[in-house]
Design a protein around this motif. Structure first.
Motif, short mmCIF file in Angstrom:
data_model
loop_
_atom_site.label_atom_id
_atom_site.label_comp_id
_atom_site.label_asym_id
_atom_site.label_seq_id
_atom_site.Cartn_x
_atom_site.Cartn_y
_atom_site.Cartn_z
N ARG A 69 2.07 2.97 2.12
CA ARG A 69 1.67 3.50 3.42
C ARG A 69 1.45 2.39 4.44
NH1 ARG A 69 0.23 8.84 3.39
NH2 ARG A 69 0.22 9.76 1.33
N GLY A 70 2.08 1.24 4.23
CA GLY A 70 1.96 0.13 5.18
C GLY A 70 1.14 -1.02 4.62
N HIS A 71 0.91 -2.02 5.47
CA HIS A 71 0.23 -3.24 5.01
C HIS A 71 -1.30 -3.09 5.02
CE1 HIS A 71 3.86 -6.13 5.75
NE2 HIS A 71 4.12 -5.16 4.90
N VAL A 72 -1.90 -3.55 3.94
CA VAL A 72 -3.36 -3.52 3.81
C VAL A 72 -3.84 -4.93 3.51
CG1 VAL A 72 -5.26 -2.71 2.34
CG2 VAL A 72 -3.45 -1.12 3.02
N VAL A 73 -4.83 -5.41 4.30
CA VAL A 73 -5.40 -6.74 4.06
C VAL A 73 -6.70 -6.57 3.29
CG1 VAL A 73 -6.59 -8.66 5.21
CG2 VAL A 73 -4.32 -7.98 5.98
N GLY A 74 -6.88 -7.38 2.25
CA GLY A 74 -8.14 -7.43 1.51
C GLY A 74 -8.79 -8.78 1.74
N LEU A 75 -9.97 -8.79 2.35
CA LEU A 75 -10.71 -10.04 2.55
C LEU A 75 -11.61 -10.29 1.34
CD1 LEU A 75 -12.06 -9.69 6.22
CD2 LEU A 75 -9.88 -10.67 5.49
N TYR A 76 -11.88 -11.55 1.04
CA TYR A 76 -12.71 -11.95 -0.10
C TYR A 76 -12.11 -11.43 -1.41
CZ TYR A 76 -16.09 -13.13 3.52
OH TYR A 76 -16.69 -13.68 4.62
N VAL A 77 -10.82 -11.62 -1.55
CA VAL A 77 -10.11 -11.21 -2.76
C VAL A 77 -9.58 -12.47 -3.44
CG1 VAL A 77 -8.04 -10.01 -3.60
CG2 VAL A 77 -9.51 -8.91 -1.91
N THR A 78 -9.92 -12.67 -4.72
CA THR A 78 -9.52 -13.90 -5.40
C THR A 78 -8.58 -13.66 -6.58
OG1 THR A 78 -11.56 -13.77 -6.65
CG2 THR A 78 -11.58 -15.22 -4.75
N LYS A 79 -8.38 -12.39 -6.91
CA LYS A 79 -7.44 -12.07 -8.00
C LYS A 79 -6.33 -11.20 -7.44
CE LYS A 79 -11.06 -12.09 -11.40
NZ LYS A 79 -12.20 -11.20 -11.45
N ASP A 80 -5.10 -11.40 -7.92
CA ASP A 80 -3.97 -10.62 -7.39
C ASP A 80 -4.18 -9.12 -7.58
OD1 ASP A 80 -2.32 -12.52 -6.22
OD2 ASP A 80 -1.42 -13.08 -8.14
N ILE A 81 -3.80 -8.36 -6.58
CA ILE A 81 -3.90 -6.90 -6.61
C ILE A 81 -2.64 -6.38 -7.31
CG2 ILE A 81 -4.00 -4.81 -5.17
CD1 ILE A 81 -6.57 -6.55 -4.99
N LEU A 112 6.82 -1.54 8.77
CA LEU A 112 5.55 -2.25 8.88
C LEU A 112 4.44 -1.36 9.45
CD1 LEU A 112 6.72 -5.73 10.23
CD2 LEU A 112 6.01 -5.16 7.91
N ARG A 113 4.78 -0.13 9.81
CA ARG A 113 3.79 0.80 10.36
C ARG A 113 3.01 1.48 9.25
NH1 ARG A 113 4.98 4.08 15.33
NH2 ARG A 113 5.89 2.55 16.71
N SER A 114 1.78 1.88 9.58
CA SER A 114 0.97 2.60 8.59
C SER A 114 1.31 4.09 8.61
CB SER A 114 -0.51 2.43 8.91
OG SER A 114 -0.83 1.08 8.96
N LYS A 115 1.35 4.66 7.43
CA LYS A 115 1.57 6.11 7.33
C LYS A 115 0.28 6.73 6.81
CE LYS A 115 6.21 4.72 6.25
NZ LYS A 115 5.84 3.30 6.22
N VAL A 116 -0.66 6.95 7.72
CA VAL A 116 -1.99 7.45 7.30
C VAL A 116 -2.39 8.72 8.04
CG1 VAL A 116 -2.90 5.22 6.52
CG2 VAL A 116 -3.11 5.84 8.93
#
Ligand SMILES: [Zn+2]
Ligand SMILES: [Zn+2]
Length: 212
Positions: A69-81, A112-116
Motif C-alpha cells: 500500500r505504498g512506502h512506510v517509514v519506521g523510525l527507531y528500527v534496528t532490525k530488518d522488517i 509510490l503513492r499510498s493506497k489507504v
C-alpha cells in the motif's frame, strides 16, 4: 530542534550517499538530527549511527519499507522488517518500539503513492510525512490534509539520495522527537526545488549505473 527524517545511503540502489558524507552535510545544513532510512534495510542507519561521534547530532536508525500500500517509514528500527504487507509492516515496526510514518502518500509516480483509502489509518500510524522534498506542492498539501483528517503528527524529510538534497525538508519540534510525535507537536517544513533533479539522478543511478 530541526531533524531531517528521511535520508537514504548507498544501501539504497538509487542513492550514492556515504555515511561520512551524510554527517558532513548534516552539520552544514544545521540539523540537530536525522533519520537514516534505506529501502527495506536498516544497514545504513546502523552504520551512520556508529560513524557519528558528534553528541549534538542524533542519528535515528530507521528504514523505509515498500509495502503493498505504498512506502512506510519506521523510525527507531534496528532490525530488518520481514513483511512487505502494510498492516504487518506497521505491526513489526511497533513491536520494535518504533514510530510508524506514512511516507509521501501523494507522490506523482503511481507506485509510490499510498493506497489507504477507506482505512482508519490512525490505528496503524503515528504520523504522516507532510513535507517530502521530492514531492510536489499539491502532493505535500494533500498529505497535510490527510494528517489533519486522522489527527496524526506531521513530519518532514528531504528523501535525500544525494548530498545536495540533505536538509532540504525537515521536522521542527521542541525537546524529544519521540515525545513530540506522540503529542502531535511537530511541524513539517522545507523546500522542494531540488526534488526533480534528485529524482532524475536516482533514476539513472538505479537503472543505468547498477554496478556503481
Ligand atoms: Zn519512498
Ligand atoms: Zn525514500
Amino acid at each position: 530542534m530541526k531533524y531531517d527524517l528521511h535520508v537514504h545511503t548507498h544501501y539504497s540502489a538509487c542513492s550514492i550517499l556515504r555515511p561520512r558524507t551524510i554527517l558532513k552535510v548534516a552539520k552544514k545544513a544545521k540539523l540537530d538530527g536525522l533519520a537514516v532510512v534505506d529501502h527495506n534495510s536498516v544497514r545504513g542507519g546502523l552504520e551512520v549511527k556508529k560513524e557519528n561521534k558528534d553528541k549534538s547530532l542524533e542519528i535515528v536508525p530507521s528504514t523505509e519499507i515498500s509495502t503493498d500500500r505504498g512506502h512506510v517509514v519506521g523510525l527507531y528500527v534496528t532490525k530488518d522488517i520481514k513483511s512487505r504487507e502494510f498492516f504487518n509492516v506497521t505491526e513489526e515496526i511497533k513491536n520494535q518500539g518504533g514510530i510508524v510514518i506514512l511516507a509521501h502518500p501523494f507522490r506523482m509516480i503511481p507506485y509510490l503513492r499510498s493506497k489507504v483509502k477507506g482505512i482508519d489509518i490512525r490505528k496503524y500510524l503515528d504520523a504522516v510525512e507532510c513535507y517530502n522534498a521530492r514531492t510536489s506542492y499539491f502532493g505535500n498539501r494533500g498529505a497535510g490534509k490527510l494528517a489533519e483528517e486522522f489527527n496524526l503528527a506531521k513530519t518532514g524529510g528531504s528523501d535525500a539520495h544525494f548530498s545536495f538534497e540533505v536538509g532540504r525538508s525537515y521536522t521542527l519540534f521542541d525537546g524529544d522527537l519521540r515525545k513530540a510525535i506522540q503529542k502531535k507537536e511537530t511541524r513539517a517544513a522545507g523546500s522542494n526545488v531540488t526534488g526533480l533533479a534528485g529524482s532524475t539522478f536516482s533514476f539513472f543511478k538505479k537503472h543505468l549505473l547498477r554496478w556503481w
